[in-house]
Design a protein around this motif. Structure first.
Motif, PDB file in Angstrom:
ATOM      1  N   PHE A 283       0.806  -1.228   0.000  1.00 31.61           N
ATOM      2  CA  PHE A 283       0.000   0.000   0.000  1.00 31.61           C
ATOM      3  C   PHE A 283       0.836   1.274   0.000  1.00 31.61           C
ATOM      4  N   SER A 284       2.178   1.128   0.010  1.00 30.60           N
ATOM      5  CA  SER A 284       3.022   2.287  -0.267  1.00 30.60           C
ATOM      6  C   SER A 284       3.407   2.278  -1.734  1.00 30.60           C
ATOM      7  N   ARG A 285       3.062   1.203  -2.414  1.00 36.45           N
ATOM      8  CA  ARG A 285       3.449   0.982  -3.811  1.00 36.45           C
ATOM      9  C   ARG A 285       4.959   1.115  -3.962  1.00 36.45           C
ATOM     10  N   LYS A 286       5.683   0.505  -3.034  1.00 34.34           N
ATOM     11  CA  LYS A 286       7.147   0.591  -3.040  1.00 34.34           C
ATOM     12  C   LYS A 286       7.733  -0.762  -2.669  1.00 34.34           C
ATOM     13  N   PRO A 287       8.906  -1.094  -3.159  1.00 34.03           N
ATOM     14  CA  PRO A 287       9.559  -2.309  -2.663  1.00 34.03           C
ATOM     15  C   PRO A 287       9.854  -2.163  -1.173  1.00 34.03           C
ATOM     16  N   VAL A 288       9.921  -3.293  -0.471  1.00 35.59           N
ATOM     17  CA  VAL A 288      10.335  -3.243   0.928  1.00 35.59           C
ATOM     18  C   VAL A 288      11.746  -2.668   0.980  1.00 35.59           C
ATOM     19  N   PHE A 289      11.922  -1.706   1.866  1.00 30.34           N
ATOM     20  CA  PHE A 289      13.234  -1.075   2.011  1.00 30.34           C
ATOM     21  C   PHE A 289      14.169  -2.074   2.690  1.00 30.34           C
ATOM     22  N   THR A 347      10.315   1.992   4.096  1.00 30.54           N
ATOM     23  CA  THR A 347       9.376   1.527   3.073  1.00 30.54           C
ATOM     24  C   THR A 347       8.281   2.564   2.833  1.00 30.54           C
ATOM     25  N   LEU A 348       7.832   3.191   3.936  1.00 35.54           N
ATOM     26  CA  LEU A 348       6.797   4.227   3.796  1.00 35.54           C
ATOM     27  C   LEU A 348       7.356   5.469   3.093  1.00 35.54           C
ATOM     28  N   TRP A 349       8.632   5.771   3.390  1.00 40.45           N
ATOM     29  CA  TRP A 349       9.265   7.019   2.943  1.00 40.45           C
ATOM     30  C   TRP A 349       9.305   7.086   1.414  1.00 40.45           C
ATOM     31  N   GLY A 350       8.768   8.142   0.872  1.00 39.81           N
ATOM     32  CA  GLY A 350       8.772   8.285  -0.582  1.00 39.81           C
ATOM     33  C   GLY A 350       7.715   7.447  -1.278  1.00 39.81           C
ATOM     34  N   GLY A 351       6.806   6.876  -0.501  1.00 43.94           N
ATOM     35  CA  GLY A 351       5.787   6.018  -1.094  1.00 43.94           C
ATOM     36  C   GLY A 351       4.575   6.799  -1.570  1.00 43.94           C
ATOM     37  N   LYS A 352       3.582   6.014  -1.968  1.00 43.07           N
ATOM     38  CA  LYS A 352       2.313   6.591  -2.408  1.00 43.07           C
ATOM     39  C   LYS A 352       1.281   5.874  -1.556  1.00 43.07           C
ATOM     40  N   ILE A 353       1.130   6.372  -0.331  1.00 43.22           N
ATOM     41  CA  ILE A 353       0.466   5.556   0.696  1.00 43.22           C
ATOM     42  C   ILE A 353      -1.050   5.575   0.531  1.00 43.22           C
TER      43      ILE A 353
ATOM     44  N   TYR B  75       4.968  11.800  10.374  1.00 44.80           N
ATOM     45  CA  TYR B  75       5.385  12.610   9.228  1.00 44.80           C
ATOM     46  C   TYR B  75       5.296  11.792   7.937  1.00 44.80           C
ATOM     47  N   ALA B  76       5.825  10.559   7.990  1.00 46.78           N
ATOM     48  CA  ALA B  76       5.861   9.733   6.787  1.00 46.78           C
ATOM     49  C   ALA B  76       4.456   9.463   6.255  1.00 46.78           C
ATOM     50  N   VAL B  77       3.528   9.095   7.143  1.00 40.85           N
ATOM     51  CA  VAL B  77       2.190   8.762   6.630  1.00 40.85           C
ATOM     52  C   VAL B  77       1.489  10.011   6.089  1.00 40.85           C
ATOM     53  N   PHE B  78       1.806  11.179   6.675  1.00 35.12           N
ATOM     54  CA  PHE B  78       1.145  12.389   6.186  1.00 35.12           C
ATOM     55  C   PHE B  78       1.789  12.881   4.892  1.00 35.12           C
ATOM     56  N   ARG B  79       3.093  12.948   4.893  1.00 38.24           N
ATOM     57  CA  ARG B  79       3.828  13.506   3.769  1.00 38.24           C
ATOM     58  C   ARG B  79       3.697  12.647   2.507  1.00 38.24           C
ATOM     59  N   PHE B  80       3.690  11.321   2.694  1.00 38.66           N
ATOM     60  CA  PHE B  80       3.726  10.443   1.527  1.00 38.66           C
ATOM     61  C   PHE B  80       2.375   9.800   1.248  1.00 38.66           C
ATOM     62  N   GLY B  84      -1.673  10.996  -5.911  1.00 38.92           N
ATOM     63  CA  GLY B  84      -1.591  10.744  -7.338  1.00 38.92           C
ATOM     64  C   GLY B  84      -0.167  10.680  -7.850  1.00 38.92           C
ATOM     65  N   GLN B  85       0.819  10.821  -6.936  1.00 40.11           N
ATOM     66  CA  GLN B  85       2.214  10.772  -7.370  1.00 40.11           C
ATOM     67  C   GLN B  85       2.637   9.334  -7.642  1.00 40.11           C
ATOM     68  N   ARG B  86       3.821   9.141  -8.210  1.00 34.69           N
ATOM     69  CA  ARG B  86       4.365   7.803  -8.342  1.00 34.69           C
ATOM     70  C   ARG B  86       5.371   7.584  -7.208  1.00 34.69           C
ATOM     71  N   ALA B  87       5.347   6.391  -6.641  1.00 34.95           N
ATOM     72  CA  ALA B  87       6.235   6.127  -5.509  1.00 34.95           C
ATOM     73  C   ALA B  87       7.693   6.118  -5.974  1.00 34.95           C
ATOM     74  N   HIS B  88       8.564   6.496  -5.052  1.00 37.22           N
ATOM     75  CA  HIS B  88       9.989   6.513  -5.334  1.00 37.22           C
ATOM     76  C   HIS B  88      10.511   5.076  -5.294  1.00 37.22           C
ATOM     77  N   PHE B  89      11.101   4.610  -6.403  1.00 39.01           N
ATOM     78  CA  PHE B  89      11.522   3.217  -6.478  1.00 39.01           C
ATOM     79  C   PHE B  89      12.907   3.038  -5.880  1.00 39.01           C
ATOM     80  N   THR B  90      12.997   2.272  -4.793  1.00 39.91           N
ATOM     81  CA  THR B  90      14.311   1.974  -4.216  1.00 39.91           C
ATOM     82  C   THR B  90      14.241   0.653  -3.473  1.00 39.91           C
ATOM     83  N   HIS B  91      15.342  -0.078  -3.482  1.00 43.24           N
ATOM     84  CA  HIS B  91      15.388  -1.333  -2.735  1.00 43.24           C
ATOM     85  C   HIS B  91      16.114  -1.175  -1.418  1.00 43.24           C
ATOM     86  N   GLY B  92      16.503   0.051  -1.107  1.00 44.34           N
ATOM     87  CA  GLY B  92      17.174   0.258   0.172  1.00 44.34           C
ATOM     88  C   GLY B  92      18.492   0.967  -0.008  1.00 44.34           C
TER      89      GLY B  92
END
Lengths: 756, 276
Positions: A283-289, A347-353, B75-80, B84-92
């Motif tokens: 639901f963040s539409r992101k890979p697990v960090f 994982t939440l950071w930068g997501g589309k929650i 902050y994370a749940v509010f900010r992100f 309608g944006q696309r999520a930032h793709f990263t594996h860590g």
């Protein structure tokens, strides 16, 4: 409901059976806690379900015991692993079923039997036991004399626990073999969903922990019924009566119990961690960090979980130096735990929650895990534990971190997988309402417990009349009780939503959450064979969300890479995937690992018991007959090896001949044990005569049962070839078991010699 | 597209509410701890003071971590939230993993090592020579305290002689002269500023000896004799309670610790000796 549906070996049916068992158990557990909370605030009130109307202190303690037991064993162990693990582990790794479907069914029915056994404790004279879920002897070891419920109630409780141990061990073997051997092509370890990692690690913990509890429980039962003194020292005067025990160690039980008990905490919470990572990514539409780190952290928590049991015993009278060691190890567990938290946030950071109900519960889990984890670093320090131990601070801490967090994991899983399991959706509005009320309610119940504990409020007290200062803390109790009732009422929303959606929920598509893992590529609910004959092939990691350059924001694990072999579109392997033969050997090895752990628990118990008491007398064993039996057993290993060689040489008659000889030698070994027992009995040495004789009888009986089981399998196979196993597999599995059990006997024999 | 925009609009309210609740949680928790709404009573030994200092240190460390983590989550749940944006793709990020693992390890282990002192001062050392020895015996649901009397020797105990109704709750052997002057009382009286060593034993099940002001809990275990020691520095009466589940009367198991002046202690001993 036909009998075939009820006694099903389908992992999905078994999973649902575990789920509904846990649902029944949690309902009872909540009612018990509400009765306790009500009594703490209005002690004189007439209560339903309470014999005599007004709750007595012993009834309160029976509720304490049974609430803990039911919640920990039949909810927190059963739902995350038994229910969701059973249902989704095979689906997520693309397997047709669990490795041992019939064993799986047996695990469930044993768990149910254990549950009914446990509930029966309420109905016997004296009622349910009052010694808590930890059942410390001597309180739990002497029978009725120590208090009501300590007679039949406590006996039934122990038997229920023993059955539960066996069920969990069988389940663990199944989970491990399935994960190791039944993954779909392309499903490498580092492509497994974190849920699978969590169930896998949990199964390993179950295998190693429950075998120790099994050993401890048997010893406790013997202390109660056979007059032995494993845990009961000399000179006990209970209620004016001098007890006839000698030299046992109450701390020995505590060590055995917590060696199981602490890993048990992780058995409850690890699956939740897996689900939460899974849901957060979805639901963040992101890979697990940090996927790899997350998998490693699960393993690290599992491993460290076995090294920290002593933090439950800082003030128990244990050596204070070991207190500091356990403290440092316990604090170290905070490191992988913190890693998990950071990676969830990452994982939440930068997501589309997207705030769907499962996501809300997953976020709630993270919040609880932070709170409960941080309150744990107080308790991990022995100096602070001397002030907080056994206060409500502890109750608040573990309810938040392993109770409610695990429950939130279960809720997240339920809302998340409901469409898959039942082909319908739960109502989102009601789901969210349920979340908000529960999230707020839980903090209102359990945060004040920390304040109460710091002020010295003591747990497991039926009322606050014991010391004057306790009465001053009553307003906190009142607040918590009101919060508990509101929160419990909010659970009715869940029940309504759940059962109504079973019938009337909106029909769900195969993949309503646009998720990537394999359970979503099949229909909702899945066909009885899970994938409709099209078994998947895996091409990518489990959490490929929002991959740059792709139009869809998720790539299912079975989606073939562009330019790869194009085929029918459904990128699967249409094969009749059966259960591979290697699972049987894996299963046997896991079984043996559990057996070994069981005997190691007994051996360490003997070492402790011998080292810390003065009543140990060397036993004059019938060495000659024992040596002869040992020789016979060793010979049987050679005959079995020979039998196997004949089979490999396609000499069927030779195979059968030596196979039979092995079984007969096994019987001779058992007869030898029987004769040695008889000789001891004639010499007047019984199980309760001396600790050395107690351990001798326990070792030989426990080992004899394993030999007997081996003989039964030998005979069974000789008369009827098993359906799913080739003969080579059977011979391999039986040999592995037989040689290992024989090797174990040699070790035990040497140990008995040394103990002489 | 319409669906995703609708979904995006639906994300604002729960994101805001979650962030708000997490912030309120932080504020309420910080307030209760900072305002000392439910404080433990003041400590009455130097070791209890060390325990309190370690508690405060842990509270600051855990408190800062709690505030940062919960507010970070808020902050994370509010900010992100889905806008309608696309999520930032990263594996860590391995560097970040190393940094936060190291920080956690150093802070947590540092805390545990700092906490060593408060534990070691009390538990690694024997009582000072000259400490007053008092035996504490626990039974369902009573504390009994025994002073060795003028000869400074405890008399022999025999479990088969235990008989609370006839006034011999500990099973004192009447034939042992060392036991004749033993003082057996239901409350604990000690002189102020004088080291005391308690010898904990239990007759039936596991009990516990807990005095909040001492910041001291210790189980009394049948078959064992567990020593603990302290020097109380404030005159007063304090509650002794049992914290180890011991049976149906667990919550009523209670006694008092009386810390009295040196002369008060002398007269207590005299009074008791006369009464024996």
């Amino acid at each position: 409901m036909s009998a075939r549906r009820v006694f099903s070996t389908d992992h999905k049916v078994v999973g649902l059976q575990y789920f509904f068992l846990a649902l029944a158990a949690v309902t009872i557990g909540i009612v018990l806690s509400l009765l306790m909370r009500f009594h703490l605030v209005w002690p004189a009130a007439h209560l339903p379900f309470v014999r005599g109307g007004i709750m007595t202190p012993e009834q309160y303690l029976a509720l304490v015991t049974m609430h803990g037991t039911i919640m920990i064993f039949f909810v927190l162990t059963t739902a995350p692993q038994g229910a969701f693990g059973n249902y989704f582990l095979p689906l997520q790794i693309g397997a047709p079923d669990m490795a041992f479907p019939r064993l799986n069914m047996l695990s469930f029915w044993l768990t149910l039997a254990a549950f009914l056994c446990m509930l029966a404790a309420f109905t016997v004279p004296g009622g349910a036991p009052i010694s808590g879920w930890t059942a410390y002897p001597p309180l739990s070891g002497l029978g009725e004399v120590t208090g009501p419920g300590e007679g039949t109630g406590q006996t039934i409780w122990i038997i229920g626990i023993l059955i539960f141990c066996v069920a969990s061990l069988l389940g663990a073997i199944n989970f491990i073999a399935t994960t190791i051997d039944m993954r779909a092509p392309g499903m490498t370890l580092m492509r497994m969903p974190l849920t699978v990692w969590a169930w896998f690690v949990t199964a390993i913990l179950s295998l190693l922990a429950f075998s120790v509890l099994l050993a401890g429980g048997i010893l406790l039962l013997l202390d109660r019924s056979a007059g032995t003194s494993f845990f009961l020292p000399a000179g006990l005067v209970v209620n004016g009566e001098l007890q006839g025990h000698n030299g046992g160690s109450p701390l020995l039980w505590q060590h055995l119990f917590w060696f199981f008990g602490h890993p048990e905490v992780y058995i409850a919470i690890l699956p939740g961690m897996g689900v939460v990572a899974h849901v957060l990514a979805n639901f963040s539409r992101k890979p697990v960090f940090g996927y790899r780190v997350m998998a490693l952290a699960l393993c690290a928590i599992g491993f460290l979980g076995f090294l920290v049991w002593g933090h439950h015993m800082f003030v128990s009278g244990m050596n204070p130096y070991s207190g500091l060691t356990f403290s440092l190890l316990t604090i170290s567990i905070g490191v992988p735990s913190a890693i998990k938290t950071f990676n969830w946030l990452g994982t939440l950071w930068g997501g589309k929650i997207q705030f769907r109900t499962p996501m809300l519960f997953a976020i709630g889990f993270v919040s609880f895990f932070i709170t409960g984890g941080l309150s744990g670093i107080f308790l991990a320090q022995p100096a602070l534990d001397t002030m907080l131990h056994a206060t409500y601070y502890v109750v608040g801490h573990f309810h938040i971190v392993m109770g409610v967090a695990a429950i939130f994991g279960i809720f997240a899983a339920t809302y998340y997988w409901f469409p898959k399991m039942f082909g319908r959706s739960m109502d989102e509005t009601l789901g969210k309402l349920h979340f908000w009320l529960t999230f707020i309610g839980v903090y209102c119940i359990f945060m004040p417990m920390h304040f109460l504990g710091v002020a010295g409020g003591i747990r497991r007290y039926a009322d606050s009349t014991g010391a004057k200062y306790l009465a001053a803390l009553q307003p906190l109790h009142e607040f918590m009780t009101i919060a508990a009732f509101i929160t419990a009422a909010a659970q009715l929303i869940f029940f309504w939503n759940f059962f109504r959606s079973l019938k009337k929920g909106a029909p769900a598509s195969a993949n309503p959450w646009n998720a990537t893992t394999l359970e979503w590529i099949t229909t909702s609910p899945p066909a009885p064979d899970s994938f409709g004959g099209q078994f998947p092939r895996v091409y990518r990691g489990p959490y490929e969300y929002s991959v740059p350059g792709e139009t869809a924001d998720f790539l299912p694990q079975n989606l073939a890479p562009k330019g790869a072999a194009h085929g029918s579109g459904a990128a699967g392997v249409a094969a009749t995937v059966g259960i591979p033969q290697r699972v049987y050997l894996t299963g046997a090895i896991m079984l043996l690992a559990g057996v070994l752990m069981f005997f190691m628990a007994l051996v360490s118990a003997e070492i402790v018991r011998k080292g810390f008491s003065s009543d140990w007398q060397p036993l004059d064993l019938p060495w000659r007959i024992l040596a002869l039996s040992t020789a016979i057993l060793l010979a049987s290993s050679f005959t079995l090896a020979h039998s196997r060689n004949r089979l490999l040489a396609n000499d069927d008659a030779g195979f059968r001949h030596w196979w039979g000889v092995t079984a007969i030698l096994g019987l001779f070994f058992l007869a030898g044990l029987g004769i040695s027992w008889r000789q001891l009995a004639v010499a007047g040495v019984g199980i309760a005569t001396n600790p050395s004789s107690s351990f001798f009888y326990v070792f030989t009986a426990a080992h004899g049962i394993h030999v007997l089981a081996g003989i039964a399998v030998l005979v069974a196979v000789a008369f009827r070839a098993p359906r799913h196993l080739t003969r080579t597999t059977v011979a391999g599995v039986v040999s592995t078991y037989w040689h290992a059990i024989n090797g174990l006997w040699v070790l035990l024999f040497v140990f008995l010699l040394l103990a002489k | 597209m319409i669906r995703s925009r609708k979904q995006a609009r639906g994300s604002a309210a729960p994101a805001f509410l979650l962030a708000l609740l997490l912030t309120l949680l932080v504020l309420a928790t910080v307030y209760v701890f900072a305002a000392h709404l439910f404080p433990p009573p003041p400590p009455i030994t130097s070791i209890a003071l060390l325990v309190d200092r370690q508690y405060d240190l842990t509270l600051y460390v855990a408190g800062v971590a709690f505030i940062l983590a919960q507010l970070g989550l808020a902050y994370a749940v509010f900010r992100f939230r889905d806008r309608g944006q696309r999520a930032h793709f990263t594996h860590g990020n391995v560097a970040m993993e190393v940094v936060w693992t190291t920080i956690t390890l150093v802070v947590f282990l540092g805390l545990a090592i700092a906490g060593r002192k408060a534990w070691a001062e009390d538990r690694y050392t024997a009582a000072e020579p000259g400490a007053i020895q008092i035996e504490v015996t626990t039974t369902q649901f009573v504390y009994t305290f025994r002073y060795p009397g003028a000869d400074n020797k405890f008399g022999r105990l025999d479990p088969s002689l235990v008989s609370a109704p006839t006034g011999n709750p500990l099973g004192l052997d009447p034939n042992d002269p060392a036991g004749r002057d033993d003082i057996v009382v239901p409350t604990l009286t000690v002189p102020v500023d004088h080291p005391v060593e308690l010898l904990l034993r239990s007759q039936d099940v596991v009990h516990n000896f807990f005095v909040r002001e001492l910041r001291l809990q210790q189980d009394s275990v049948p078959g064992m004799m567990v020593p603990v020691h302290f020097t109380a520095n404030r005159i007063g009466q304090y509650d002794i309670v049992c914290t180890q589940l011991c049976g149906l009367g667990h919550n009523t198991m209670h006694s008092f610790l009386n810390v009295v002046s040196e002369s008060g202690y002398e007269s207590f001993l005299k009074r008791q000796a006369a009464g024996q």
